[in-house]
Write an enzyme that holds these catalytic residues in place. Structure first.
Site, PDB file in Angstrom:
ATOM      1  N   HIS A   8     -32.923 -35.727  47.071  1.00 31.89           N
ATOM      2  CA  HIS A   8     -32.834 -34.266  47.065  1.00 31.89           C
ATOM      3  C   HIS A   8     -33.191 -33.671  45.699  1.00 31.89           C
ATOM      4  O   HIS A   8     -33.466 -32.474  45.591  1.00 31.89           O
ATOM      5  CB  HIS A   8     -31.435 -33.814  47.486  1.00 31.89           C
ATOM      6  CG  HIS A   8     -30.334 -34.224  46.563  1.00 31.89           C
ATOM      7  ND1 HIS A   8     -29.867 -35.520  46.497  1.00 31.89           N
ATOM      8  CD2 HIS A   8     -29.608 -33.527  45.656  1.00 31.89           C
ATOM      9  CE1 HIS A   8     -28.900 -35.594  45.609  1.00 31.89           C
ATOM     10  NE2 HIS A   8     -28.722 -34.394  45.077  1.00 31.89           N
ATOM     11  N   SER A  21     -16.039 -53.578  39.353  1.00 33.51           N
ATOM     12  CA  SER A  21     -16.838 -52.384  39.139  1.00 33.51           C
ATOM     13  C   SER A  21     -16.511 -51.829  37.763  1.00 33.51           C
ATOM     14  O   SER A  21     -15.341 -51.634  37.429  1.00 33.51           O
ATOM     15  CB  SER A  21     -16.538 -51.328  40.215  1.00 33.51           C
ATOM     16  OG  SER A  21     -17.325 -50.174  40.003  1.00 33.51           O
ATOM     17  N   ASN A  24     -21.701 -53.577  38.734  1.00 37.58           N
ATOM     18  CA  ASN A  24     -20.861 -53.986  39.854  1.00 37.58           C
ATOM     19  C   ASN A  24     -21.346 -55.338  40.353  1.00 37.58           C
ATOM     20  O   ASN A  24     -22.551 -55.553  40.509  1.00 37.58           O
ATOM     21  CB  ASN A  24     -20.929 -52.957  40.985  1.00 37.58           C
ATOM     22  CG  ASN A  24     -20.277 -53.457  42.262  1.00 37.58           C
ATOM     23  OD1 ASN A  24     -20.956 -53.906  43.178  1.00 37.58           O
ATOM     24  ND2 ASN A  24     -18.970 -53.374  42.321  1.00 37.58           N
ATOM     25  N   HIS A  29     -23.309 -48.508  34.324  1.00 37.33           N
ATOM     26  CA  HIS A  29     -22.548 -48.986  35.490  1.00 37.33           C
ATOM     27  C   HIS A  29     -22.926 -50.428  35.770  1.00 37.33           C
ATOM     28  O   HIS A  29     -24.095 -50.820  35.632  1.00 37.33           O
ATOM     29  CB  HIS A  29     -22.886 -48.107  36.696  1.00 37.33           C
ATOM     30  CG  HIS A  29     -22.777 -48.823  38.018  1.00 37.33           C
ATOM     31  ND1 HIS A  29     -23.869 -49.419  38.631  1.00 37.33           N
ATOM     32  CD2 HIS A  29     -21.714 -49.055  38.827  1.00 37.33           C
ATOM     33  CE1 HIS A  29     -23.478 -49.969  39.774  1.00 37.33           C
ATOM     34  NE2 HIS A  29     -22.187 -49.771  39.913  1.00 37.33           N
TER      35      HIS A  29
END
Length: 307
Positions: free
Chosen positions: A178, A95, A111, A109
């Site tokens: 959200h 990661s 991974n 990012h």
């Protein structure tokens, strides 16, 4: 049963390559933290957490390798794979999460991971997963196009339908319901990759994971090189800290790797190395109309085709 040694060797080689590539930009060295967890509560295993904080270019850059074992899969895994319930598991992966100092350089990012689950008297269940995504604070369309072109190259030799599928999955996965916005401009996301997915054998699945992991730095490094010396001020830093809040929200609410690690009793310090060091939240903040910040919201935080 698949041989896991080549996978582990690849992960360790990739970790070393990423650290060396990041180190080129820095005078400060990585902390190299080798850890070992004996069998007990939660998962046991070993890993290497490489972390650089408060560098010249990277405010935080972490590259974490882990190889762990557990008695049962946590709820975050069995919720969408009920056949894994009651199985022992082995998991390993890399990661990498990078939070640059300059707001004109995106956070990124990557991974890549491998799982195998065992149960007495039954065939093991194995699969690969992973991907990479880009989280810009300020919009540069040429960077978005280049990022996705490189993501497509990672998939090309495996079939013309691979990039569209895993690009769409990234758009759906790196989404905050959200907030009704994506975390950034996506990239690639895949999970549960085994023979049943595309008809590939173990070696082909591993080759695809290898390609995704190996294309991450060619996708991200040139963007860092291009943007890290651009001048910025306190306004840009404040906006960067505000947008980093979305990164924290995603990682602590939705990210599968974070949930898996915490629910399985993994090593908390390594799991949460992905969080940025400086973040802020504002109440009902809105970008100024016509600003670069507004363009980010209007165009870059909604799924779209970049190439």
């Amino acid at each position: 049963m698949p041989c896991t040694r080549p996978i582990k060797e690849y992960f360790l080689t990739l970790q070393d390559h990423l650290c060396q590539s990041l180190q080129v930009f820095e005078s400060k060295s990585f902390l190299n933290d080798k850890w070992l967890r004996p069998k007990g509560v939660g998962v046991n295993g070993e890993g290497i957490t490489c972390l650089l904080r408060n560098g010249n270019v990277f405010e935080s850059a972490g590259v974490n390798f882990s190889h762990v074992f557990g008695d049962q899969m946590p709820a975050s895994a069995t919720a969408h794979r009920p056949e894994l319930a009651g199985r022992e598991f082995e998991a390993m992966g890399i990661s990498c999460v990078i939070h640059p100092l300059n707001p004109y350089v995106p956070t990124s990012h990557m991974n890549v991971r491998f799982f195998i689950a065992h149960k007495a008297g039954e065939e093991p269940i194995w699969w690969f997963g992973g991907g990479f995504d880009l989280t810009p604070y300020y919009p540069f369309e040429e960077d978005a196009v280049y990022w996705h072109q490189t993501a497509r190259r990672a998939c090309e030799k495996f079939g013309a339908n691979i990039y569209p599928k895993y690009k769409t999955w990234a758009d759906q996965y790196f989404y905050l319901p959200h907030r009704q916005e994506t975390r950034g401009i996506g990239g690639l996301f895949f999970d549960d990759l085994n023979t049943a997915t595309w008809g590939w054998d173990f070696e082909q699945c591993f080759a695809f994971l290898n390609s995704v992991g190996s294309h991450f730095w060619p996708a991200y490094g040139p963007i860092v090189q291009k943007r890290h010396q651009l001048p910025f001020g306190e306004r840009e830093r404040q906006f960067q800290r505000y947008r980093r809040g979305r990164y924290v929200e995603f990682n602590l609410i939705y990210d599968r790797g974070t949930l898996f690690g915490l629910q399985s009793g993994g090593r908390t310090e390594s799991i949460l190395m992905s969080l940025p060091p400086h973040v802020s939240w504002e109440y009902q903040w809105q970008p100024e109309s016509g600003s670069a910040e507004a363009m980010l919201y209007e165009r870059f935080l909604q799924p779209q085709e970049w190439i």
